[in-house]
Enzyme design. Structure first.
Site, PDB file in Angstrom:
ATOM      1  N   TYR A 112      70.069 -38.395 -34.048  1.00 45.87           N
ATOM      2  CA  TYR A 112      69.648 -38.982 -35.138  1.00 45.87           C
ATOM      3  C   TYR A 112      70.089 -40.520 -35.082  1.00 45.87           C
ATOM      4  O   TYR A 112      71.343 -40.736 -34.766  1.00 45.87           O
ATOM      5  CB  TYR A 112      69.977 -38.399 -36.431  1.00 45.87           C
ATOM      6  CG  TYR A 112      69.358 -37.026 -36.826  1.00 45.87           C
ATOM      7  CD1 TYR A 112      68.284 -37.202 -37.770  1.00 45.87           C
ATOM      8  CD2 TYR A 112      69.979 -35.941 -36.422  1.00 45.87           C
ATOM      9  CE1 TYR A 112      67.682 -36.016 -38.015  1.00 45.87           C
ATOM     10  CE2 TYR A 112      69.485 -34.579 -36.614  1.00 45.87           C
ATOM     11  CZ  TYR A 112      68.380 -34.811 -37.593  1.00 45.87           C
ATOM     12  OH  TYR A 112      67.799 -33.595 -37.920  1.00 45.87           O
ATOM     13  N   TYR A 151      70.247 -30.015 -30.956  1.00 47.10           N
ATOM     14  CA  TYR A 151      71.531 -30.729 -30.987  1.00 47.10           C
ATOM     15  C   TYR A 151      72.798 -29.912 -31.357  1.00 47.10           C
ATOM     16  O   TYR A 151      72.629 -29.038 -32.263  1.00 47.10           O
ATOM     17  CB  TYR A 151      71.743 -32.249 -31.729  1.00 47.10           C
ATOM     18  CG  TYR A 151      71.512 -31.871 -33.181  1.00 47.10           C
ATOM     19  CD1 TYR A 151      72.101 -31.523 -33.851  1.00 47.10           C
ATOM     20  CD2 TYR A 151      69.904 -32.144 -33.548  1.00 47.10           C
ATOM     21  CE1 TYR A 151      72.074 -31.479 -35.378  1.00 47.10           C
ATOM     22  CE2 TYR A 151      69.681 -31.920 -34.896  1.00 47.10           C
ATOM     23  CZ  TYR A 151      70.423 -31.641 -35.884  1.00 47.10           C
ATOM     24  OH  TYR A 151      70.320 -31.456 -37.269  1.00 47.10           O
ATOM     25  N   ARG A 161      71.669 -26.626 -33.213  1.00 49.55           N
ATOM     26  CA  ARG A 161      70.429 -26.511 -34.225  1.00 49.55           C
ATOM     27  C   ARG A 161      69.356 -26.540 -33.355  1.00 49.55           C
ATOM     28  O   ARG A 161      68.822 -27.084 -32.365  1.00 49.55           O
ATOM     29  CB  ARG A 161      70.373 -27.658 -35.092  1.00 49.55           C
ATOM     30  CG  ARG A 161      71.176 -28.027 -36.376  1.00 49.55           C
ATOM     31  CD  ARG A 161      71.417 -26.934 -37.476  1.00 49.55           C
ATOM     32  NE  ARG A 161      70.185 -26.423 -37.666  1.00 49.55           N
ATOM     33  CZ  ARG A 161      69.081 -26.658 -38.560  1.00 49.55           C
ATOM     34  NH1 ARG A 161      69.303 -27.784 -39.048  1.00 49.55           N
ATOM     35  NH2 ARG A 161      68.201 -25.671 -38.632  1.00 49.55           N
ATOM     36  N   HIS A 164      63.899 -29.447 -34.803  1.00 47.39           N
ATOM     37  CA  HIS A 164      63.360 -29.048 -36.107  1.00 47.39           C
ATOM     38  C   HIS A 164      63.080 -30.580 -36.525  1.00 47.39           C
ATOM     39  O   HIS A 164      63.602 -31.465 -36.272  1.00 47.39           O
ATOM     40  CB  HIS A 164      64.138 -28.562 -37.005  1.00 47.39           C
ATOM     41  CG  HIS A 164      65.640 -29.065 -37.419  1.00 47.39           C
ATOM     42  ND1 HIS A 164      66.549 -28.928 -36.582  1.00 47.39           N
ATOM     43  CD2 HIS A 164      65.630 -30.217 -38.493  1.00 47.39           C
ATOM     44  CE1 HIS A 164      67.659 -29.927 -37.096  1.00 47.39           C
ATOM     45  NE2 HIS A 164      67.109 -30.521 -38.025  1.00 47.39           N
ATOM     46  N   HIS A 166      62.670 -32.339 -40.503  1.00 50.81           N
ATOM     47  CA  HIS A 166      62.641 -32.317 -41.883  1.00 50.81           C
ATOM     48  C   HIS A 166      61.637 -32.637 -42.724  1.00 50.81           C
ATOM     49  O   HIS A 166      61.013 -33.895 -42.379  1.00 50.81           O
ATOM     50  CB  HIS A 166      63.999 -33.023 -42.267  1.00 50.81           C
ATOM     51  CG  HIS A 166      65.367 -32.838 -41.799  1.00 50.81           C
ATOM     52  ND1 HIS A 166      66.313 -31.619 -42.505  1.00 50.81           N
ATOM     53  CD2 HIS A 166      66.156 -32.767 -40.777  1.00 50.81           C
ATOM     54  CE1 HIS A 166      67.233 -31.564 -41.884  1.00 50.81           C
ATOM     55  NE2 HIS A 166      67.130 -31.911 -40.936  1.00 50.81           N
TER      56      HIS A 166
END
Lengths: 239, 214
Positions: A112, A151, A161, A164, A166
């Site tokens: 991110y 990640y 995780r 995905h 959000h």
């Protein structure tokens, strides 16, 4: 925690309102819920005008490139280009026109741009990972982006995780509201992810997975995924 | 600027309906999409340029300026530094601004907690809104955070108002109503009245969160 047994760890007494098909407030395998999930059940109420109204959302100045995350910088981001498209409806199947849809995600390496993300995968100077758009008059929306990477995170030993995206959706009243995550088909990490698995209902979990849909492909350019969302009063019992 | 058209554009209404029907046989439309946590990294997606303030300019409807301060605290009393509050409210006359995009005040705002779990919300005090029964002044709030699996919703009331007549508050067990009432601070000045309100996720003073029933 070296392995997760979701059947064992799921305590139905900590569930929210019965039969809501939403996750419990406290789901022990997802460690952060232990001190953050309210222990009391949600108080059922008949709501008022405030809950049924909403503004014309104008706080974003949404332009034509805000729903294409691959053209927000000088160059082209690394990774697999995808289309994520679908329809926003209520739980009666009626389209919700002009919903404000916001998304944010990691880049193709699983990083991110957020300053608190310390995962040492590389940032991509050509990818921010945030987009927004309004659904059209029939509830349809479409984004162009890059498939995010998986990640690691600190929940338990070697926790990963699944890839995905959000999503935040604001509908026609303040309470026509959804915060969720979209996943990808055939991901082996899903069944060992405490966030995905927090929802006790397999049917509900399945609906969080986008479907590959060739109709949305851009031939020789991008793969298409369909992700529909149904907004109800949160907690509407299944009929 | 290239605006790519939606993959649904250009389809005939009949074709759209056929496809939707096909869709409905696979997907029970009454199942609401499951909620998921907002996670720790929502800021760049939802409050990109900092908070979405309620007061965004000088062209404001009449009303009392207020400042609501407080913090979001977990079950151990530790500050939650990655929570997001989303606010919706009436203006000072109890009216909801639902008709058009209004740049300076429309009653909607977003506030991320800081390193101390704290928030500061500058706004106009909502008026008594004209519902079926008059509602005491209140803010509607969504609370999102890492470790919060639901879309939590509640209302914040004010301790210097006639809350005993509010139709929603009356549905909350009496012994827990205090968890929804902001306290007027003694340092209030004439220009800006300040209130204090903490969210307690757990514990004896756990904040009441609400859910609509049919």
């Amino acid at each position: 925690m070296s392995s997760l047994d979701f059947d064992r760890d799921f305590d139905p007494r900590l569930n929210g309102p019965v039969e809501t098909h939403q996750p419990p407030q406290v789901f022990d395998p997802y460690v952060s819920t232990r001190l953050r999930g309210p222990r009391n059940g949600l108080i059922p109420i008949h709501s008022g005008l405030t809950e049924r109204t909403a503004p014309v959302y104008g706080f974003h100045n949404i332009g034509g490139e805000d729903n294409d995350l691959t053209v927000q910088h000088e160059g082209t981001p690394l990774g697999q280009k995808i289309i994520v498209a679908g329809r926003i409806r209520d739980t009666h199947g009626q389209p919700i026109p002009h919903a404000l849809i916001e998304l944010w995600q990691a880049n193709s390496a699983g990083r991110y741009i957020h300053k608190r993300d310390q995962h040492p995968a590389p940032l991509d100077p050509n990818f921010t990972g945030a987009g927004r758009t309004f659904a059209d008059a029939h509830g349809y929306y479409s984004f162009t982006t890059i498939r995010p990477g998986a990640y690691p995170w600190g929940n338990h030993y070697n926790a990963w995780r699944p890839a995905h995206i959000h999503f935040s959706v604001l509908g026609q009243g303040f309470r026509q509201r959804l915060i969720t995550q979209m996943y990808f088909p055939d991901d082996p990490l899903l069944e060992i992810d405490p966030i995905y698995m927090a929802n006790p209902d397999r049917r509900v979990r399945d609906l969080l997975i986008a479907r590959y849909d060739r109709r949305f492909d851009i031939p020789d350019n991008a793969l298409g995924f369909r992700f529909d969302m149904f907004l109800g009063p949160n907690g509407t019992p299944l009929e | 600027m290239v605006h790519r058209s939606s993959p649904f554009e250009g389809l005939s209404p009949r074709e759209i309906m056929r496809r939707e029907q096909e869709e409905a046989t696979r997907q029970p439309a009454w199942l609401p999409t499951g909620t998921q946590t907002v996670g720790p990294y929502f800021h760049f997606g939802m409050v990109e340029r900092g908070d979405v303030p309620l007061i965004r300019g000088d062209n404001l409807p009449p009303g009392q300026r207020i400042r609501l301060t407080g913090a979001v605290l977990d079950g151990a009393g530790a500050p939650i530094n990655d929570a997001l509050l989303e606010i919706w409210q009436a203006d000072g006359r109890g009216r909801f601004h639902t008709e058009r995009a209004e740049p300076d005040f429309d009653g909607f705002g977003r506030f991320a907690t800081d390193a101390d779990g704290a928030f500061t919300i500058d706004t106009l005090k909502p008026g008594v809104s004209d519902d079926a029964l008059p509602a005491a002044p209140h803010l509607d709030v969504h609370l999102f955070a890492r470790g919060v699996l639901h879309t939590l919703f509640t209302r914040i009331y004010f301790d210097d108002e006639h809350n005993q007549h509010d139709p929603l508050l009356a549905q909350v067990p009496e012994e827990r109503r205090d968890t929804l009432i902001a306290r007027r601070s003694t340092t209030s000045s004439e220009d800006v009245v300040t209130y204090h309100f903490n969210f307690y996720m757990q514990g004896a003073a756990e904040t009441v969160f609400l859910i609509e029933q049919e």
